[in-house]
Design a protein around this motif. Structure first.
Motif, PDB file in Angstrom:
ATOM      1  N   GLN A 144       0.898  -1.238  -0.039  1.00 48.83           N
ATOM      2  CA  GLN A 144       0.141   0.209  -0.089  1.00 48.83           C
ATOM      3  C   GLN A 144       0.931   1.192   0.188  1.00 48.83           C
ATOM      4  OE1 GLN A 144      -2.464   0.927   3.563  1.00 48.83           O
ATOM      5  NE2 GLN A 144      -4.019   1.126   2.142  1.00 48.83           N
ATOM      6  N   LEU A 145       1.724   1.331   0.857  1.00 46.41           N
ATOM      7  CA  LEU A 145       2.786   2.390   0.905  1.00 46.41           C
ATOM      8  C   LEU A 145       3.680   2.584  -0.443  1.00 46.41           C
ATOM      9  CD1 LEU A 145       4.030   4.688   2.651  1.00 46.41           C
ATOM     10  CD2 LEU A 145       5.618   3.200   3.755  1.00 46.41           C
ATOM     11  N   LYS A 146       3.984   1.392  -0.876  1.00 45.74           N
ATOM     12  CA  LYS A 146       4.891   1.474  -2.113  1.00 45.74           C
ATOM     13  C   LYS A 146       3.977   2.270  -3.264  1.00 45.74           C
ATOM     14  CE  LYS A 146       7.123  -1.922  -3.385  1.00 45.74           C
ATOM     15  NZ  LYS A 146       7.647  -3.519  -3.787  1.00 45.74           N
ATOM     16  N   THR A 147       2.705   1.752  -3.247  1.00 43.00           N
ATOM     17  CA  THR A 147       1.641   2.304  -4.392  1.00 43.00           C
ATOM     18  C   THR A 147       1.276   3.783  -4.167  1.00 43.00           C
ATOM     19  OG1 THR A 147       0.606   0.199  -4.434  1.00 43.00           O
ATOM     20  CG2 THR A 147      -0.774   2.036  -5.281  1.00 43.00           C
ATOM     21  N   ARG A 148       1.497   4.406  -3.056  1.00 39.41           N
ATOM     22  CA  ARG A 148       1.345   5.812  -2.662  1.00 39.41           C
ATOM     23  C   ARG A 148       2.402   6.523  -3.019  1.00 39.41           C
ATOM     24  NH1 ARG A 148       0.095   5.531   3.180  1.00 39.41           N
ATOM     25  NH2 ARG A 148       0.632   7.822   3.009  1.00 39.41           N
ATOM     26  N   VAL A 149       3.593   5.918  -2.712  1.00 35.67           N
ATOM     27  CA  VAL A 149       5.112   6.459  -3.012  1.00 35.67           C
ATOM     28  C   VAL A 149       5.272   6.704  -4.694  1.00 35.67           C
ATOM     29  CG1 VAL A 149       7.648   6.457  -2.777  1.00 35.67           C
ATOM     30  CG2 VAL A 149       6.027   5.911  -0.790  1.00 35.67           C
ATOM     31  N   TYR A 150       5.265   5.507  -5.270  1.00 35.40           N
ATOM     32  CA  TYR A 150       5.397   5.293  -6.615  1.00 35.40           C
ATOM     33  C   TYR A 150       4.295   6.474  -7.462  1.00 35.40           C
ATOM     34  CZ  TYR A 150       8.619   1.722  -5.714  1.00 35.40           C
ATOM     35  OH  TYR A 150       9.881   0.759  -5.327  1.00 35.40           O
ATOM     36  N   ALA A 151       3.081   6.344  -6.996  1.00 37.79           N
ATOM     37  CA  ALA A 151       2.233   7.089  -7.666  1.00 37.79           C
ATOM     38  C   ALA A 151       2.313   8.621  -7.556  1.00 37.79           C
ATOM     39  CB  ALA A 151       0.757   6.512  -7.297  1.00 37.79           C
ATOM     40  N   GLY A 152       2.997   8.990  -6.409  1.00 39.33           N
ATOM     41  CA  GLY A 152       3.031  10.293  -6.150  1.00 39.33           C
ATOM     42  C   GLY A 152       4.019  11.155  -7.050  1.00 39.33           C
ATOM     43  N   ASN A 153       5.023  10.655  -7.414  1.00 36.38           N
ATOM     44  CA  ASN A 153       5.730  11.252  -8.286  1.00 36.38           C
ATOM     45  C   ASN A 153       6.866  10.476  -9.129  1.00 36.38           C
ATOM     46  OD1 ASN A 153       8.826  12.593  -8.905  1.00 36.38           O
ATOM     47  ND2 ASN A 153       7.367  14.403  -8.483  1.00 36.38           N
ATOM     48  N   PRO A 154       7.056  10.418 -10.305  1.00 34.33           N
ATOM     49  CA  PRO A 154       7.739   9.766 -11.282  1.00 34.33           C
ATOM     50  C   PRO A 154       9.204   9.363 -10.878  1.00 34.33           C
ATOM     51  CG  PRO A 154       7.185  11.714 -12.529  1.00 34.33           C
ATOM     52  CD  PRO A 154       6.520  11.840 -11.353  1.00 34.33           C
ATOM     53  N   GLN A 155       9.805  10.358 -10.110  1.00 31.57           N
ATOM     54  CA  GLN A 155      11.207  10.235  -9.500  1.00 31.57           C
ATOM     55  C   GLN A 155      11.446   9.679  -8.343  1.00 31.57           C
ATOM     56  OE1 GLN A 155      13.399  13.687 -10.047  1.00 31.57           O
ATOM     57  NE2 GLN A 155      12.331  14.579 -11.955  1.00 31.57           N
ATOM     58  N   SER A 156      10.244   9.364  -7.519  1.00 32.49           N
ATOM     59  CA  SER A 156      10.382   8.709  -6.041  1.00 32.49           C
ATOM     60  C   SER A 156      10.913   7.345  -6.205  1.00 32.49           C
ATOM     61  CB  SER A 156       9.045   8.673  -5.528  1.00 32.49           C
ATOM     62  OG  SER A 156       8.536  10.117  -5.401  1.00 32.49           O
ATOM     63  N   ILE A 157      12.032   7.387  -5.156  1.00 30.87           N
ATOM     64  CA  ILE A 157      12.570   5.979  -5.048  1.00 30.87           C
ATOM     65  C   ILE A 157      12.675   5.319  -3.596  1.00 30.87           C
ATOM     66  CG2 ILE A 157      14.144   6.487  -7.201  1.00 30.87           C
ATOM     67  CD1 ILE A 157      16.402   7.181  -5.075  1.00 30.87           C
ATOM     68  N   SER A 158      13.273   4.359  -3.198  1.00 27.43           N
ATOM     69  CA  SER A 158      13.696   3.742  -2.206  1.00 27.43           C
ATOM     70  C   SER A 158      15.128   3.552  -1.888  1.00 27.43           C
ATOM     71  CB  SER A 158      12.905   2.691  -1.846  1.00 27.43           C
ATOM     72  OG  SER A 158      13.152   1.366  -2.705  1.00 27.43           O
ATOM     73  N   LEU A 159      15.603   3.990  -0.764  1.00 27.05           N
ATOM     74  CA  LEU A 159      17.159   3.810  -0.691  1.00 27.05           C
ATOM     75  C   LEU A 159      17.127   2.754   0.495  1.00 27.05           C
ATOM     76  CD1 LEU A 159      20.071   4.619  -0.848  1.00 27.05           C
ATOM     77  CD2 LEU A 159      19.758   6.088   1.367  1.00 27.05           C
ATOM     78  N   VAL A 160      18.086   1.751   0.119  1.00 32.93           N
ATOM     79  CA  VAL A 160      18.101   0.876   1.154  1.00 32.93           C
ATOM     80  C   VAL A 160      19.856   0.800   1.476  1.00 32.93           C
ATOM     81  CG1 VAL A 160      18.457  -2.069   1.447  1.00 32.93           C
ATOM     82  CG2 VAL A 160      16.735  -1.020   0.089  1.00 32.93           C
ATOM     83  N   ALA A 161      20.005   1.197   2.714  1.00 32.29           N
ATOM     84  CA  ALA A 161      21.462   1.442   3.226  1.00 32.29           C
ATOM     85  C   ALA A 161      21.792   0.167   3.961  1.00 32.29           C
ATOM     86  CB  ALA A 161      21.441   2.620   3.810  1.00 32.29           C
ATOM     87  N   ILE A 162      22.700  -0.422   3.865  1.00 33.05           N
ATOM     88  CA  ILE A 162      23.488  -1.529   4.527  1.00 33.05           C
ATOM     89  C   ILE A 162      24.967  -1.434   4.856  1.00 33.05           C
ATOM     90  CG2 ILE A 162      23.717  -3.835   4.703  1.00 33.05           C
ATOM     91  CD1 ILE A 162      21.252  -4.212   2.873  1.00 33.05           C
ATOM     92  N   ASP A 163      25.247  -1.563   6.181  1.00 31.98           N
ATOM     93  CA  ASP A 163      26.627  -1.677   6.497  1.00 31.98           C
ATOM     94  C   ASP A 163      27.013  -2.605   7.343  1.00 31.98           C
ATOM     95  OD1 ASP A 163      26.841   1.099   5.854  1.00 31.98           O
ATOM     96  OD2 ASP A 163      25.572   1.605   7.581  1.00 31.98           O
ATOM     97  N   LEU A 164      27.954  -3.374   6.644  1.00 29.44           N
ATOM     98  CA  LEU A 164      28.390  -4.860   7.212  1.00 29.44           C
ATOM     99  C   LEU A 164      29.884  -4.623   8.001  1.00 29.44           C
ATOM    100  CD1 LEU A 164      27.701  -6.461   3.686  1.00 29.44           C
ATOM    101  CD2 LEU A 164      26.331  -6.771   5.863  1.00 29.44           C
ATOM    102  N   LYS A 165      29.921  -5.221   9.068  1.00 32.33           N
ATOM    103  CA  LYS A 165      31.048  -5.077   9.847  1.00 32.33           C
ATOM    104  C   LYS A 165      31.590  -6.306  10.506  1.00 32.33           C
ATOM    105  CE  LYS A 165      28.984  -0.644  11.678  1.00 32.33           C
ATOM    106  NZ  LYS A 165      28.650   0.078  13.006  1.00 32.33           N
ATOM    107  N   THR A 166      32.760  -6.135  10.635  1.00 34.33           N
ATOM    108  CA  THR A 166      33.409  -7.328  11.573  1.00 34.33           C
ATOM    109  C   THR A 166      34.245  -6.716  12.533  1.00 34.33           C
ATOM    110  OG1 THR A 166      35.230  -7.404   9.903  1.00 34.33           O
ATOM    111  CG2 THR A 166      33.491  -8.955   9.673  1.00 34.33           C
ATOM    112  N   HIS A 167      35.143  -7.420  13.393  1.00 30.78           N
ATOM    113  CA  HIS A 167      35.923  -6.682  14.065  1.00 30.78           C
ATOM    114  C   HIS A 167      36.986  -7.531  14.537  1.00 30.78           C
ATOM    115  CE1 HIS A 167      35.054  -8.689  18.368  1.00 30.78           C
ATOM    116  NE2 HIS A 167      34.254  -9.364  17.414  1.00 30.78           N
ATOM    117  N   VAL A 168      38.046  -6.651  15.087  1.00 28.19           N
ATOM    118  CA  VAL A 168      39.250  -7.299  15.431  1.00 28.19           C
ATOM    119  C   VAL A 168      39.859  -6.654  16.710  1.00 28.19           C
ATOM    120  CG1 VAL A 168      40.775  -6.184  13.813  1.00 28.19           C
ATOM    121  CG2 VAL A 168      41.491  -8.373  14.739  1.00 28.19           C
ATOM    122  N   GLY A 169      40.554  -7.461  17.726  1.00 24.72           N
ATOM    123  CA  GLY A 169      41.198  -6.887  18.721  1.00 24.72           C
ATOM    124  C   GLY A 169      42.582  -6.278  18.413  1.00 24.72           C
TER     125      GLY A 169
END
Length: 354
Positions: free
Chosen positions: A147-172
């Motif tokens: 439902q939200l996707k339809t509202r966003v996509y119908a609202g403006n022909p340039q509207s998009i979604s951003l998926v931001a993902i940060d992958l981390k490891t660690h070391v001492g």
């Protein structure tokens, strides 16, 4: 029906993004890396859009008075969601729990109606990702319901979604008696040194085939790297052992590639992904440092990944003076850390059907 999507404006932003410089492979404080690499890059991708990340902005269809908070979807808009992974080890000194949330999540994570940051947070032992396909699927699925996707996509022909993902490891990291080593640290000044990351160190020094974590880390490293790192030391020009740091680095870099590939199958034509890979360096009773390793975008049929390679034997490094201490600066083959190569992979864009 939504208006036809025009990918050109976003594609131009992505092209501009890939002309931005990035500094990889030197231990820096978390604020520096998060502001100068992650945050600046993400804003470069979405500048000019109305940023939609507060749940109250999606209340226009509400029957209560809260509908007044609803955003004007006719404006070019971007809906953002944020996912991150990190080893669940308690040894982290604020980098993941405070600095990352304050600097990165506060800008790109979804905000609940009570003001809580809503992140997709995963803590696999060893960091990286348990499974890139699952991480990609869950993150994309939670961002936009139909439902939200339809509202966003119908609202403006340039509207998009951003998926931001940060992958981390660690070391001492431990510096005692003038010697600096990686792979263990003290949880506090009065505690004995211990392995960090314990999962990665354990997999390489005392592998148990019935241990699911050991098996996953071995798969992430690949057989060639696993065998090399199990039987050889990688040292800096000054003789500091960075073998376990290299192992953690490769796990993070495998994670960004696997997740980027999976996102190309999960997102539709309006989905834009920005991913990063980094390794947190834990120090006794000091703020954690961060090694920035790789970045990637997924959009309009192109996966682009820039970062260090995955052949353990090609790694080396130097200890350089910075902020009154010796900081690690990675070296991979003869690559320039300020201009690492960009890999490009084509994929077939999936239609939203809207």
């Amino acid at each position: 029906m939504s208006q036809p999507f025009d990918p050109t404006p976003t594609a131009q932003r992505v092209e501009q993004f890939w002309h931005l410089g990035a500094s990889f492979g030197t231990e820096r404080n978390a604020y520096h890396n998060y502001l100068n690499e992650l945050v600046s890059d993400r804003y470069a991708l979405i500048n000019g859009f109305q940023l939609l990340r507060d749940e109250l902005q999606f209340a226009a269809a509400s029957t209560s008075n809260m509908k007044i908070c609803g955003a004007d979807m006719s404006l070019p808009s971007v809906v953002t969601t944020l996912a991150y992974t990190n080893c669940g080890d308690r040894i982290h000194q604020g980098e993941a729990t405070k600095r990352y949330r304050d600097v990165v999540a506060s800008r790109f994570a979804t905000l609940s109606e009570i003001g809580e940051l809503k992140l997709e947070a995963f803590f696999p032992a060893g960091g990286g990702t348990d499974n890139g396909a699952t991480l990609a699927h869950v993150t994309v699925a939670h961002e936009l319901d139909e439902q939200l996707k339809t509202r966003v996509y119908a609202g403006n022909p340039q509207s998009i979604s951003l998926v931001a993902i940060d992958l981390k490891t660690h070391v001492g990291r431990l510096r005692e008696n003038g010697k600096q080593t990686y792979g263990k640290t003290r949880e506090a000044p009065w505690r004995e040194p211990r392995a960090a990351c314990g999962a990665i160190v354990g997999a390489l020094t005392d592998y148990h085939p019935d241990n699911l974590i050991h098996r996953r880390i071995r798969t992430d490293l690949g057989e060639r790297n696993f065998n090399f790192l199990s039987s050889n030391q990688i040292v800096t020009d000054e003789g500091a052992d960075i073998t376990m740091a290299v192992a953690s680095i490769i796990v993070a870099i495998r994670g960004i590639r696997n997740t980027a590939m999976a996102l190309s199958q999960e997102m539709d034509e309006r989905g834009l992904a920005h991913l990063t890979a980094s390794t947190t360096v834990n120090r006794p009773s000091k703020d954690d440092l961060v090694l920035y390793l790789a970045r990637a975008t997924v959009f309009d049929g192109k996966i682009r990944i820039q970062g260090f390679g995955t052949k353990a034997e090609l790694y080396g490094g130097q200890l350089v003076k910075h902020a009154g201490e010796q900081r690690l600066r990675l070296q991979y083959s003869d690559w320039d850390n300020e201009n690492l190569p960009i890999e490009e992979i084509a994929y077939k864009v999936r239609s939203s059907g809207l």
